[in-house]
Design an enzyme around this catalytic site. Structure first.
Site, PDB file in Angstrom:
ATOM      1  N   ASP A   1      13.507 103.979 -45.857  1.00 36.14           N
ATOM      2  CA  ASP A   1      14.271 102.737 -45.984  1.00 36.14           C
ATOM      3  C   ASP A   1      14.627 102.511 -47.463  1.00 36.14           C
ATOM      4  O   ASP A   1      13.754 102.588 -48.336  1.00 36.14           O
ATOM      5  CB  ASP A   1      13.394 101.585 -45.459  1.00 36.14           C
ATOM      6  CG  ASP A   1      14.154 100.281 -45.305  1.00 36.14           C
ATOM      7  OD1 ASP A   1      15.382 100.320 -45.076  1.00 36.14           O
ATOM      8  OD2 ASP A   1      13.515  99.207 -45.412  1.00 36.14           O
TER       9      ASP A   1
ATOM     10  N   GLU B   1      24.671 102.241 -47.591  1.00 31.24           N
ATOM     11  CA  GLU B   1      24.965 100.797 -47.563  1.00 31.24           C
ATOM     12  C   GLU B   1      26.190 100.512 -48.419  1.00 31.24           C
ATOM     13  O   GLU B   1      26.318 101.035 -49.521  1.00 31.24           O
ATOM     14  CB  GLU B   1      23.750 100.029 -48.099  1.00 31.24           C
ATOM     15  CG  GLU B   1      23.959  98.525 -48.201  1.00 31.24           C
ATOM     16  CD  GLU B   1      22.684  97.788 -48.652  1.00 31.24           C
ATOM     17  OE1 GLU B   1      21.574  98.201 -48.242  1.00 31.24           O
ATOM     18  OE2 GLU B   1      22.820  96.813 -49.408  1.00 31.24           O
TER      19      GLU B   1
HETATM   20  P1  13P Z   1      13.689  91.523 -43.113  1.00 30.84           P
HETATM   21  O1  13P Z   1      13.149  91.205 -44.476  1.00 30.84           O
HETATM   22  O2  13P Z   1      14.654  90.482 -42.635  1.00 30.84           O
HETATM   23  O3  13P Z   1      12.639  91.797 -42.126  1.00 30.84           O
HETATM   24  O4  13P Z   1      14.570  92.854 -43.268  1.00 30.84           O
HETATM   25  C1  13P Z   1      13.977  94.100 -43.378  1.00 30.84           C
HETATM   26  C2  13P Z   1      14.937  95.127 -43.822  1.00 30.84           C
HETATM   27  O5  13P Z   1      16.138  94.982 -43.711  1.00 30.84           O
HETATM   28  C3  13P Z   1      14.376  96.367 -44.395  1.00 30.84           C
HETATM   29  O6  13P Z   1      15.359  97.225 -44.864  1.00 30.84           O
END
Ligand code: 13P
Length: 283
Positions: free
Chosen positions: A81, A133
């Site tokens: 991520d 992104e």
């Molecule tokens: P939240 O903080 O809304 O849970 O989003 C998590 C996210 O988008 C991680 O990339």
């Protein structure tokens, strides 16, 4: 079983639902995510950020996910991520991640394109799909003026150009979504999402989904969002449960008695999100 996120997201796109992408930092969160996925018979992405790797160690956290995935009878992708650098992407490829996000959204458009192209070339060489992104997904801020908010959002024409130029597999969009809990009333720009959908045919990703009202999530899914990221609501369930246990049992010193209920609380959150995203029973 561990699979590529591409097959999960293309199936979701075809089936009109979204796959939950849940962030983990440790053993307990990972247990909760897998228990929920198995209970709901749902495909999932388990995602690890650079911060989570720093905290738990590259030799540990991905291994926990991989072991769970090997034993589970639901398909699971292991995803990086918000990869902060090309080097971090390379490290995760070496450690068997089955998809990676390289977040170069802070860079000017042309530099974002160049960076993602480079990542796509490397990751595709070993069969791993790439999320990128475009537009900036900010932290939850109450007093951001509308023009500022719009400036950070994904432009549909740029999105089409970006996807074509980079060859990325999934695109994270900025349509008024924010990481962390929302301070004001969240208000996603669905016209913008529709316009992006009309011009881009790869699966779209919604970050910052914690705290979004259910009806906005359902609308986003109906307009082509195939991957939805949840982190904050899991963290919140974890810490609320730990606080409650310690308030009720101040003498408690057994970590299993403190963390066990927290796993249950996080599992409940993940199960609810899976049902909301429509991925229940899709494994
Ligand atoms: P939240 O903080 O809304 O849970 O989003 C998590 C996210 O988008 C991680 O990339």
């Amino acid at each position: 079983m561990l699979v590529s996120s591409k097959e999960l997201l293309l199936a979701a796109q075809k089936g009109g639902y979204a796959v939950g992408a849940f962030n983990t930092n440790n053993l307990e969160i990972t247990h909760a995510i897998f228990r929920a996925a198995k209970a709901q018979r749902a495909p999932i992405l388990v995602q690890i950020s650079a911060g989570a790797i720093r905290y738990a160690g590259i030799d540990f956290l991905p291994q926990i996910v991989r072991t769970h995935a090997r034993l589970a009878d639901v398909p699971v992708a292991l995803h990086l991520d918000h990869g902060p650098s090309f080097e971090m992407v390379m490290l995760c490829l070496r450690y068997g991640f089955t998809s990676v996000m390289r977040d170069a959204s802070k860079l000017p458009f042309d530099e974002n394109v160049a960076e993602i192209r480079k990542v796509v070339e490397a990751a595709h060489a070993v069969g791993v799909p790439v999320e990128a992104e475009l537009g900036r997904i900010v932290g939850a801020e109450e007093h951001v003026v509308v023009s500022e908010r719009e400036k950070a959002m994904t432009d549909p024409d740029e999105a089409a150009e970006f996807v074509k130029a980079t060859g990325c597999d999934f695109l994270a969009v900025s349509i008024g979504n924010a990481h962390g809990f929302y301070k004001g009333e969240p208000n996603l720009d669905f016209d913008r999402l529709q316009a992006i959908r009309d011009k881009v045919d790869i699966p779209l990703v919604l970050h910052g989904a914690s705290g979004l009202p259910d009806d906005q999530i359902r609308t986003a899914v109906s307009l082509g969002i195939c991957k939805i990221n949840i982190d904050t609501e899991i963290r919140y369930a974890f810490t609320q449960s730990v606080r409650k246990t310690l308030a009720e049992q101040p003498e408690q010193i057994d970590p299993r008695k403190i963390l066990g209920p927290a796993i249950d609380a996080m599992q409940a959150v993940v199960e609810r999100k899976i049902a909301l995203f429509g991925s229940q029973g899709k494994a």
